[in-house]
Scaffold this active site. Structure first.
Site, short mmCIF file in Angstrom:
data_model
loop_
_atom_site.label_atom_id
_atom_site.label_comp_id
_atom_site.label_asym_id
_atom_site.label_seq_id
_atom_site.Cartn_x
_atom_site.Cartn_y
_atom_site.Cartn_z
N SER A 7 -19.54 3.23 45.46
CA SER A 7 -18.46 3.61 44.55
C SER A 7 -19.07 4.18 43.28
O SER A 7 -19.77 3.47 42.54
CB SER A 7 -17.61 2.39 44.21
OG SER A 7 -16.84 2.67 43.07
N ASP A 34 -13.05 6.41 42.78
CA ASP A 34 -11.95 5.62 42.22
C ASP A 34 -11.18 6.43 41.19
O ASP A 34 -11.71 6.77 40.14
CB ASP A 34 -12.52 4.36 41.56
CG ASP A 34 -12.99 3.36 42.60
OD1 ASP A 34 -12.18 3.01 43.48
OD2 ASP A 34 -14.16 2.95 42.53
N MET A 36 -8.10 6.51 38.64
CA MET A 36 -7.23 5.59 37.89
C MET A 36 -6.48 6.35 36.80
O MET A 36 -7.06 7.23 36.16
CB MET A 36 -8.07 4.49 37.23
CG MET A 36 -8.95 3.72 38.20
SD MET A 36 -9.79 2.37 37.36
CE MET A 36 -10.94 1.86 38.64
N HIS A 65 -9.79 6.82 46.43
CA HIS A 65 -8.94 5.62 46.29
C HIS A 65 -8.05 5.85 45.08
O HIS A 65 -8.50 5.78 43.94
CB HIS A 65 -9.88 4.42 46.13
CG HIS A 65 -9.20 3.13 45.78
ND1 HIS A 65 -9.90 2.03 45.33
CD2 HIS A 65 -7.89 2.76 45.82
CE1 HIS A 65 -9.05 1.04 45.10
NE2 HIS A 65 -7.83 1.45 45.38
N MET A 67 -5.61 4.89 42.49
CA MET A 67 -4.95 3.79 41.78
C MET A 67 -4.07 4.44 40.72
O MET A 67 -4.34 4.38 39.52
CB MET A 67 -6.03 2.88 41.15
CG MET A 67 -6.74 2.03 42.18
SD MET A 67 -8.33 1.40 41.59
CE MET A 67 -9.37 2.77 42.04
C1 DX5 Z 1 -12.08 -1.29 41.38
C2 DX5 Z 1 -12.50 -0.16 42.26
C3 DX5 Z 1 -13.76 -0.41 43.00
C4 DX5 Z 1 -14.96 -0.67 42.15
C5 DX5 Z 1 -15.73 -1.74 42.83
O1 DX5 Z 1 -10.77 -1.12 40.98
O2 DX5 Z 1 -11.52 0.15 43.22
O3 DX5 Z 1 -14.04 0.64 43.95
O4 DX5 Z 1 -15.81 0.43 41.96
O5 DX5 Z 1 -16.75 -2.11 42.01
P1 DX5 Z 1 -17.69 -3.34 42.31
O6 DX5 Z 1 -18.37 -3.07 43.63
O7 DX5 Z 1 -18.64 -3.29 41.16
O8 DX5 Z 1 -16.85 -4.58 42.34
ZN ZN Z 2 -12.07 1.56 44.91
#
Ligand code: DX5
Ligand code: ZN
Length: 224
Positions: A7, A34, A36, A65, A67
């Site tokens: 990620s 990610d 957001m 992903h 969000m």
């Molecule tokens: C959090 C993201 C994750 C994040 C995970 O909302 O969706 O993809 O990058 O990070 P780690 O592996 O550090 O928990």
């Molecule tokens: Zn994610």
């Protein structure tokens, strides 16, 4: 097959191409992006322009992903930017089936994501049309959070549902996947492992991706 999806949330954004290349050399086979919006989650990150840039520096699938609220409004922009997989949150989609079909029609692989408090049973009707289900093992919004242990039961239940329904979607897990948790995650039935901090947080993504994947593969052998 077990795969690692680094990620980039925890990567050094000033050196993103190098960081992605390093994670890829370490065995990462999917790049997790990610997105957001500061509304669905209390943080703001990146969007289609960054996806478009990353598209030029890797051939690996870009696993976006989302969000964000109103994800339908952005599906085409992600397709145009070169995203391969797009996942949307159950909690953000009042017309989830429609959202997943939009993603497919735009030529991408549709995924559905559930927050820690959301039961996997609620996904039964859409499972036949998804390419992957992403189980959040932290509350989304930030990297480097602690893995929530009850996520393991959700992974097991989802794996059972998949078997009972005779389906082949992939089970992906996101949040707190690291050296101390990955064995349990794999043994519960996850096959796509998202990891941000565990890959990019230690200053050597190649070494740390390789080590995490190594631990994951060993745990899978123990499980068999
Ligand atoms: C959090 C993201 C994750 C994040 C995970 O909302 O969706 O993809 O990058 O990070 P780690 O592996 O550090 O928990
Ligand atoms: Zn994610």
């Amino acid at each position: 097959m077990l795969e690692l999806a680094p990620s980039i949330l925890s990567a050094d954004f000033a050196h993103l191409a190098d960081q992605i290349a390093a994670a890829e050399r370490g065995g990462g086979t999917i790049i997790h992006v990610d997105v957001m919006d500061g509304h669905f989650v209390p943080n703001i990150t990146i969007g289609p322009p960054v996806v478009r840039s990353i598209r030029k520096v890797t051939k690996l699938p870009l696993d976006c992903h989302l969000m964000i609220e109103n994800p339908n409004d952005y599906v085409q922009a992600f397709a145009d930017a070169g995203a391969d997989w797009v996942s949307v949150h159950y909690e953000a989609c009042p017309h989830l089936h429609r959202s997943l079909e939009m993603i497919s029609r735009a030529g991408m692989k549709p995924g559905v994501v559930i927050n820690p408090h959301t039961r996997v049973d609620l996904l039964a009707e859409v499972l036949p049309i998804v390419h992957h289900v992403l189980i959040m093992s932290v509350n989304p919004g930030f990297g480097g959070q602690e893995f929530i242990p009850f996520s393991l039961g959700k992974i097991r239940r989802l794996a059972n549902m998949r078997q009972e329904m005779g389906l082949t979607f992939k089970i992906e897990v996101d949040g707190g996947v690291a050296h101390d948790t990955v064995a349990q995650v794999v043994q519960a039935g996850a096959e796509l492992l998202v990891a941000g901090n565990a890959v990019f947080g230690g200053g050597d993504p190649e070494r740390d991706a390789r080590a995490l994947l190594g631990t994951a593969r060993k745990s899978a052998q123990v499980a068999v």
